[in-house]
Motif scaffolding. Structure first.
Motif, PDB file in Angstrom:
ATOM      1  N   ALA A   1       0.793  -1.232   0.079  1.00  0.00           N
ATOM      2  CA  ALA A   1       0.134  -0.059   0.139  1.00  0.00           C
ATOM      3  C   ALA A   1       0.841   1.213  -0.089  1.00  0.00           C
ATOM      4  CB  ALA A   1      -0.921   0.113   1.289  1.00  0.00           C
ATOM      5  N   LEU A   2       2.095   1.415   0.739  1.00  0.00           N
ATOM      6  CA  LEU A   2       2.828   2.392   0.747  1.00  0.00           C
ATOM      7  C   LEU A   2       3.348   2.460  -0.679  1.00  0.00           C
ATOM      8  CD1 LEU A   2       4.528   1.824   4.317  1.00  0.00           C
ATOM      9  CD2 LEU A   2       3.102   3.622   3.534  1.00  0.00           C
ATOM     10  N   ALA A   3       4.000   1.294  -1.210  1.00  0.00           N
ATOM     11  CA  ALA A   3       4.605   1.496  -2.611  1.00  0.00           C
ATOM     12  C   ALA A   3       3.665   2.070  -3.574  1.00  0.00           C
ATOM     13  CB  ALA A   3       5.052   0.070  -2.822  1.00  0.00           C
ATOM     14  N   ALA A   4       2.250   1.395  -3.277  1.00  0.00           N
ATOM     15  CA  ALA A   4       1.211   1.844  -4.378  1.00  0.00           C
ATOM     16  C   ALA A   4       1.056   3.573  -4.288  1.00  0.00           C
ATOM     17  CB  ALA A   4       0.068   1.435  -4.180  1.00  0.00           C
ATOM     18  N   ALA A   5       1.029   4.081  -3.134  1.00  0.00           N
ATOM     19  CA  ALA A   5       0.746   5.724  -2.852  1.00  0.00           C
ATOM     20  C   ALA A   5       1.967   6.298  -3.614  1.00  0.00           C
ATOM     21  CB  ALA A   5       0.918   5.892  -1.604  1.00  0.00           C
ATOM     22  N   ALA A   6       3.060   5.522  -3.553  1.00  0.00           N
ATOM     23  CA  ALA A   6       4.599   6.117  -4.264  1.00  0.00           C
ATOM     24  C   ALA A   6       4.532   6.264  -5.513  1.00  0.00           C
ATOM     25  CB  ALA A   6       5.562   5.458  -3.691  1.00  0.00           C
ATOM     26  N   VAL A   7       4.090   5.075  -6.276  1.00  0.00           N
ATOM     27  CA  VAL A   7       4.070   4.939  -7.775  1.00  0.00           C
ATOM     28  C   VAL A   7       2.958   5.676  -8.350  1.00  0.00           C
ATOM     29  CG1 VAL A   7       5.215   2.613  -7.750  1.00  0.00           C
ATOM     30  CG2 VAL A   7       2.862   2.767  -7.624  1.00  0.00           C
ATOM     31  N   PHE A   8       1.876   5.907  -7.737  1.00  0.00           N
ATOM     32  CA  PHE A   8       0.929   6.746  -8.223  1.00  0.00           C
ATOM     33  C   PHE A   8       0.737   8.238  -7.905  1.00  0.00           C
ATOM     34  CE2 PHE A   8      -1.607   2.891  -8.254  1.00  0.00           C
ATOM     35  CZ  PHE A   8      -2.418   2.720  -9.465  1.00  0.00           C
ATOM     36  N   SER A   9       2.041   8.513  -7.326  1.00  0.00           N
ATOM     37  CA  SER A   9       2.227   9.946  -6.821  1.00  0.00           C
ATOM     38  C   SER A   9       3.014  10.585  -7.943  1.00  0.00           C
ATOM     39  CB  SER A   9       2.827  10.005  -5.640  1.00  0.00           C
ATOM     40  OG  SER A   9       4.220   9.616  -5.570  1.00  0.00           O
ATOM     41  N   HIS A  10       3.540  11.994  -7.957  1.00  0.00           N
ATOM     42  CA  HIS A  10       4.436  12.381  -8.539  1.00  0.00           C
ATOM     43  C   HIS A  10       5.830  12.336  -8.164  1.00  0.00           C
ATOM     44  CE1 HIS A  10       0.949  14.353 -10.793  1.00  0.00           C
ATOM     45  NE2 HIS A  10       0.295  14.759  -9.688  1.00  0.00           N
ATOM     46  N   ASP A  11       6.132  11.584  -7.462  1.00  0.00           N
ATOM     47  CA  ASP A  11       7.427  11.167  -7.145  1.00  0.00           C
ATOM     48  C   ASP A  11       8.293  10.685  -8.143  1.00  0.00           C
ATOM     49  OD1 ASP A  11       9.817  10.580  -5.762  1.00  0.00           O
ATOM     50  OD2 ASP A  11       8.814   9.826  -3.830  1.00  0.00           O
ATOM     51  N   GLU A  12       9.445  11.296  -8.316  1.00  0.00           N
ATOM     52  CA  GLU A  12      10.456  10.966  -9.652  1.00  0.00           C
ATOM     53  C   GLU A  12      11.699  10.243  -9.115  1.00  0.00           C
ATOM     54  OE1 GLU A  12       9.648  10.643 -12.731  1.00  0.00           O
ATOM     55  OE2 GLU A  12       7.652  11.197 -12.239  1.00  0.00           O
ATOM     56  N   ALA A  13      11.738   9.937  -7.855  1.00  0.00           N
ATOM     57  CA  ALA A  13      12.871   9.342  -7.353  1.00  0.00           C
ATOM     58  C   ALA A  13      13.244   8.065  -8.162  1.00  0.00           C
ATOM     59  CB  ALA A  13      12.799   8.682  -5.900  1.00  0.00           C
TER      60      ALA A  13
ATOM     61  N   ALA B   1       9.372  -0.956   1.265  1.00  0.00           N
ATOM     62  CA  ALA B   1       8.834   0.447   1.316  1.00  0.00           C
ATOM     63  C   ALA B   1       8.788   0.891   2.727  1.00  0.00           C
ATOM     64  CB  ALA B   1       7.339   0.562   0.753  1.00  0.00           C
ATOM     65  N   THR B   2       9.494   2.015   2.937  1.00  0.00           N
ATOM     66  CA  THR B   2       9.269   2.810   4.145  1.00  0.00           C
ATOM     67  C   THR B   2       8.890   4.198   4.268  1.00  0.00           C
ATOM     68  OG1 THR B   2      11.491   1.256   4.800  1.00  0.00           O
ATOM     69  CG2 THR B   2      11.113   3.034   6.169  1.00  0.00           C
ATOM     70  N   PRO B   3       8.146   4.448   5.052  1.00  0.00           N
ATOM     71  CA  PRO B   3       7.476   5.820   5.103  1.00  0.00           C
ATOM     72  C   PRO B   3       8.561   6.820   5.763  1.00  0.00           C
ATOM     73  CG  PRO B   3       6.570   4.603   6.803  1.00  0.00           C
ATOM     74  CD  PRO B   3       7.296   3.624   5.915  1.00  0.00           C
ATOM     75  N   VAL B   4       8.712   7.939   5.222  1.00  0.00           N
ATOM     76  CA  VAL B   4       9.808   8.925   5.625  1.00  0.00           C
ATOM     77  C   VAL B   4       9.407  10.295   5.529  1.00  0.00           C
ATOM     78  CG1 VAL B   4      11.843   7.456   5.057  1.00  0.00           C
ATOM     79  CG2 VAL B   4      11.051   9.137   3.497  1.00  0.00           C
ATOM     80  N   GLN B   5       9.794  11.168   6.303  1.00  0.00           N
ATOM     81  CA  GLN B   5       9.281  12.668   6.249  1.00  0.00           C
ATOM     82  C   GLN B   5      10.475  13.481   5.901  1.00  0.00           C
ATOM     83  OE1 GLN B   5       7.723  12.384   9.969  1.00  0.00           O
ATOM     84  NE2 GLN B   5       8.973  14.290  10.661  1.00  0.00           N
ATOM     85  N   VAL B   6      10.335  14.341   4.895  1.00  0.00           N
ATOM     86  CA  VAL B   6      11.445  15.194   4.287  1.00  0.00           C
ATOM     87  C   VAL B   6      11.024  16.768   4.721  1.00  0.00           C
ATOM     88  CG1 VAL B   6      12.696  16.112   2.305  1.00  0.00           C
ATOM     89  CG2 VAL B   6      11.701  13.622   2.326  1.00  0.00           C
ATOM     90  N   ARG B   7      11.991  17.424   5.419  1.00  0.00           N
ATOM     91  CA  ARG B   7      11.847  18.997   5.697  1.00  0.00           C
ATOM     92  C   ARG B   7      12.405  19.474   4.396  1.00  0.00           C
ATOM     93  NH1 ARG B   7      12.254  16.078  10.487  1.00  0.00           N
ATOM     94  NH2 ARG B   7      10.913  16.706  12.023  1.00  0.00           N
TER      95      ARG B   7
ATOM     96  N   THR C   1       6.655  10.914   2.412  1.00  0.00           N
ATOM     97  CA  THR C   1       6.811  10.491   1.469  1.00  0.00           C
ATOM     98  C   THR C   1       7.355   8.901   1.538  1.00  0.00           C
ATOM     99  OG1 THR C   1       8.211  10.220  -0.947  1.00  0.00           O
ATOM    100  CG2 THR C   1       9.447  11.012   1.186  1.00  0.00           C
ATOM    101  N   VAL C   2       7.549   8.186   0.497  1.00  0.00           N
ATOM    102  CA  VAL C   2       7.835   6.899   0.644  1.00  0.00           C
ATOM    103  C   VAL C   2       9.189   6.409   0.203  1.00  0.00           C
ATOM    104  CG1 VAL C   2       7.117   4.413   0.493  1.00  0.00           C
ATOM    105  CG2 VAL C   2       5.428   6.278   0.672  1.00  0.00           C
ATOM    106  N   LEU C   3       9.998   5.776   0.695  1.00  0.00           N
ATOM    107  CA  LEU C   3      11.470   5.312   0.546  1.00  0.00           C
ATOM    108  C   LEU C   3      11.165   4.065  -0.255  1.00  0.00           C
ATOM    109  CD1 LEU C   3      14.312   6.084   0.123  1.00  0.00           C
ATOM    110  CD2 LEU C   3      14.739   4.860   2.285  1.00  0.00           C
ATOM    111  N   ILE C   4      11.308   3.724  -1.273  1.00  0.00           N
ATOM    112  CA  ILE C   4      11.374   2.611  -2.021  1.00  0.00           C
ATOM    113  C   ILE C   4      12.737   2.003  -2.235  1.00  0.00           C
ATOM    114  CG2 ILE C   4      10.755   1.254  -4.061  1.00  0.00           C
ATOM    115  CD1 ILE C   4       8.303   2.397  -2.577  1.00  0.00           C
ATOM    116  N   THR C   5      12.954   0.852  -1.713  1.00  0.00           N
ATOM    117  CA  THR C   5      14.353  -0.085  -2.244  1.00  0.00           C
ATOM    118  C   THR C   5      14.107  -1.261  -2.798  1.00  0.00           C
ATOM    119  OG1 THR C   5      15.159   1.069  -0.146  1.00  0.00           O
ATOM    120  CG2 THR C   5      16.360  -1.011  -1.095  1.00  0.00           C
ATOM    121  N   ILE C   6      14.772  -1.246  -4.185  1.00  0.00           N
ATOM    122  CA  ILE C   6      14.651  -2.232  -5.081  1.00  0.00           C
ATOM    123  C   ILE C   6      15.597  -3.331  -4.629  1.00  0.00           C
ATOM    124  CG2 ILE C   6      14.573  -2.990  -7.579  1.00  0.00           C
ATOM    125  CD1 ILE C   6      12.359  -1.414  -6.611  1.00  0.00           C
TER     126      ILE C   6
END
Length: 709
Positions: free
Chosen positions: A633-645, A687-693, A701-706
């Motif tokens: 679910a965390l990963a789905a939120a990331a891939v459907f977002s505008h995150d370009e990491a 997938a790990t939830p993180v916060q960026v200041r 946001t979500v930190l994805i590790t392949i």
């Protein structure tokens, strides 16, 4: 430009240029430098009560060593270096947080190092103090502690064996003659079951050739010189006199306690499963036994952090900065080989146990508490304005008051409960369930404190100390809603603590009001002169009046667990612990409050600085399938977002390729979720939830590790 500098700037400049070449008395030290015990005014509750300082950190320098005490004149150089090191760590412009906990922990680790240096060093501690310590010695110190804990650092078991072997060797022939003159019945006391039999070990074998014969001789000798208590256990005070380890420490060194059993005549060690003072009738579930504590590796992460801090501090002390111990870079490299992986965290309370506990507490507040308060009020009514009430008068007053119906099931006959372990259990196992059917009034008060603690800690998701430091003005009302002002224990610098206003159910407000009103009645007995105790919500009542509840809260919770009948599927008593309540709230909130979407709110409610701390807290309790579902679910939120990491783009590409589409938005969210769960189960990503200041504020946001690329 003329004129004095601002006071805060002058203080900073003075602290920044402070010299640590000689001992001096810093502003936070309440005692004289030469005193064997230091009172240090780090802490939120420093105050004077009738001329006595209370609430200060207390550190003792009179450590018992194999060659005398640390405060002896012969150890003056070693003691000077140790005191100078502690002052340098907490005075001046240092980064050390000045709290009661940090100073006592620093001092404890420092004492361990001193003990290691005396017991394992080359014997230069009297002439050179801590000067001889280098990186090699520190590495050995850490290795010994990691393998054997304090028993290894202090050489406690070895010191005992050396002492008793020397004593037995001198008396060997006489002891052998005495044993031969004993009757078979007299001998059996000194033989360990099941070894005790008609077959007599070879008692005249050379020392060390027959371990049992050596232990038999030692037991006879220890019996002669009065080493045993009534159970046949070697007294801690005797161990102190024999090998120079302070009596209070003996029981805390598990390996030494187990080692001493070889020399004891005790037949039943079940009493060691219970606290010296308390109400428990069963061992704590999920906690290591004494035998397990004696052999398991010690947790070393805290000591590693202390070594790093101490190495940095030594650079500030000219007389101690000459060795490689004062080289933070060298020390950092040496520490690399020690594993700092965390051990297991507090176990979660099982759901059936939690439901039973919650039901018991709610029933107590609704049905028992009103009648308990009425009973207390009737008992104390004759003594209004009388500050010289004797304990026996309260018992007499109880005799004239009818017991309310809700309290009759507890068999209330006495006002004062039995708080000592010996009084409750002694050697009689038949009394172990006695308190469940027969509680005194003070026992009921203990249950009430425990019940209110449980409900506040669980429903407000608070740490133990956050609950115990609540004051009578912590509750606030805004309209029809109740809030409590909580000072977070792991935020802020020094003694400053950030506070949050947490919304709470009205049941919590009722608990706080109940505790406050009952405390006002109890304070008629012997009104407290301590303003801090008078301001606290959670207090302990005994024959001396009111005191802080913090040191006794575990006994209160044990009593609640026993009276509520909290039992597991194996019919074992589950004794509630404070952090289990906070964890139960967190997991319930996560599962019932929207799972991954609830993490930011849960993080705020728990008082965590970073959302990943909350995620780690929850993640440890998720099963394999639950974890895959949550991280998907965390990963789905990331891939459907505008995150370009980079990692998000890679995972997005895997999905597009698998489904043969150009855009994910054409796919069903459920289909993507299901496939992501499968990928997670196969170890493709985490997938790990993180916060960026950022300049715009905090962004979640979500930190994805392949995995593998």
């Amino acid at each position: 430009m003329t004129g004095a500098l601002p006071e805060t700037l002058e203080h900073f400049l003075e602290a920044s240029s402070r010299s640590f070449d000689t001992l001096y008395r810093p502003s936070w030290l309440l005692s004289e430098v030469a005193e064997p015990t230091w009172k240090i005014k780090f802490g939120e509750s420093i105050r004077q009560v009738n001329g006595v300082v209370k609430g200060a950190a207390c550190v003792r320098w009179s450590l018992n060593l194999p060659d005398g005490r640390l405060t002896d004149l012969s150890h003056s150089r070693l003691l000077e270096h140790a005191k100078l090191l502690l002052i340098a760590a907490f005075d001046g412009a240092t980064n050390s947080s000045k709290t009661l906990a940090t100073v006592t922990i620093f001092h404890r680790h420092l004492i361990w190092l001193v003990e290691y240096w005396v017991t394992h060093g080359p014997g230069l501690h009297k002439s050179r103090g801590l000067l001889g310590l280098d990186a090699d010695a520190i590495e050995e110190f850490l290795s010994i502690y990691a393998a054997s804990g304090i028993a290894g650092v202090s050489r406690a078991c070895e010191r005992w064996d050396e002492w008793i072997d020397a004593l037995v060797q001198r008396e060997r022939q006489r002891l052998y003659t005495e044993i031969m003159a004993m009757t078979q019945q007299e001998r059996e006391r000194f033989y360990r079951a099941p070894e005790a039999s008609a077959t007599t070990p070879t008692l005249n074998a050379p020392m060390g050739a027959d371990h049992e014969s050596r232990h038999v001789l030692a037991r006879v000798l220890l019996h002669e010189i009065g080493a045993y208590d009534r159970r046949g256990v070697i007294k801690a005070k005797f161990v102190e006199g024999a090998i120079g380890i302070d009596a209070p420490r003996v029981g805390r060194i598990a390996a030494l306690v187990i080692h001493l059993r070889k020399y004891e005549v005790c037949q039943d060690y079940s009493f060691q499963l219970f606290p010296r003072y308390g109400v428990r009738t069963a061992p704590l579930l999920g906690r290591p036994s004494l035998e397990e504590k004696a052999v398991r590796p010690a947790k070393i992460s805290g000591l590693l952090n202390w070594v790093r801090q101490t190495s940095q501090t030594l650079t500030l002390i000219p007389k101690l900065a000459s060795s490689t111990f004062a080289d933070p870079t060298e020390i950092g490299e040496r520490l690399g080989r020690f594993s700092t992986r965390r051990g297991g965290r507090t176990k979660s309370i099982p759901s059936p146990v939690a439901l039973r506990l919650t039901g018991f507490c709610i029933d107590w507040i609704q049905n028992v508490e009103p009648q308990l308060k009425c009973l207390i009020n009737q008992i104390f009514a004759p003594f209004t304005g009388n500050t010289k009430v004797k304990p026996s008068e309260l018992q007499a007053s109880l005799q004239s008051v009818p017991i309310p119906s809700a309290l009759q099931r507890f068999g209330v006959k006495m006002f004062w409960g039995r708080s000592l372990w010996e009084d409750r259990y002694g050697q009689d196992a038949s009394q172990t369930n006695r308190q469940g059917a027969e509680l005194a009034v003070t026992d009921l008060l203990g249950v009430h404190i425990g019940v209110c603690f449980v409900l506040v800690a669980m429903l407000a998701c608070c740490r133990r100390s956050e609950v115990l430091t609540l004051s009578k003005d912590s509750i606030e009302y805004r309209g029809d809603r109740a809030y409590i002002r909580v000072f977070l224990r792991k935020t802020g610098a020094d003694e400053a603590r950030l506070s949050v206003l947490k919304p709470v159910p009205k049941l919590v407000a009722r608990c706080l009001a109940s505790v406050s009103s009952i405390t006002e009645i109890l304070d008629r007995y012997r009104p407290t002169c301590d303003d801090r105790v008078a301001s606290l919500l959670f207090t302990k009542f005994n024959r001396n009046g009111l005191s802080e509840a913090a040191p006794n809260i575990y006994s209160h919770l044990d009593l609640v667990s026993e009276v509520a009948g909290l039992r597991t599927d194996q019919d074992r008593v589950w004794h509630v612990r404070p952090h289990e309540l906070r964890r139960f709230f967190a997991l319930s909130f996560f599962h019932e409050g929207g799972r991954e979407n609830s993490l930011p709110a849960l993080s705020w409610f728990m008082g965590h600085r970073e959302i990943h701390m909350t995620w780690r807290y929850v993640r440890e309790e998720l099963s394999g399938a639950e974890l895959s579902e949550a991280e998907a679910a965390l990963a789905a939120a990331a891939v459907f977002s505008h995150d370009e990491a980079v990692s998000v783009r890679r995972l997005r590409s895997i999905l597009l390729t698998h489904f043969g589409v150009d855009e994910l938005r054409v796919l069903s969210a459920d289909v993507v979720q299901e496939y992501l769960e499968m990928l997670h189960e196969t170890g493709t990503f985490t997938a790990t939830p993180v916060q960026v200041r950022t300049s715009a504020g905090v962004r979640f946001t979500v930190l994805i590790t392949i995995i593998g690329g």
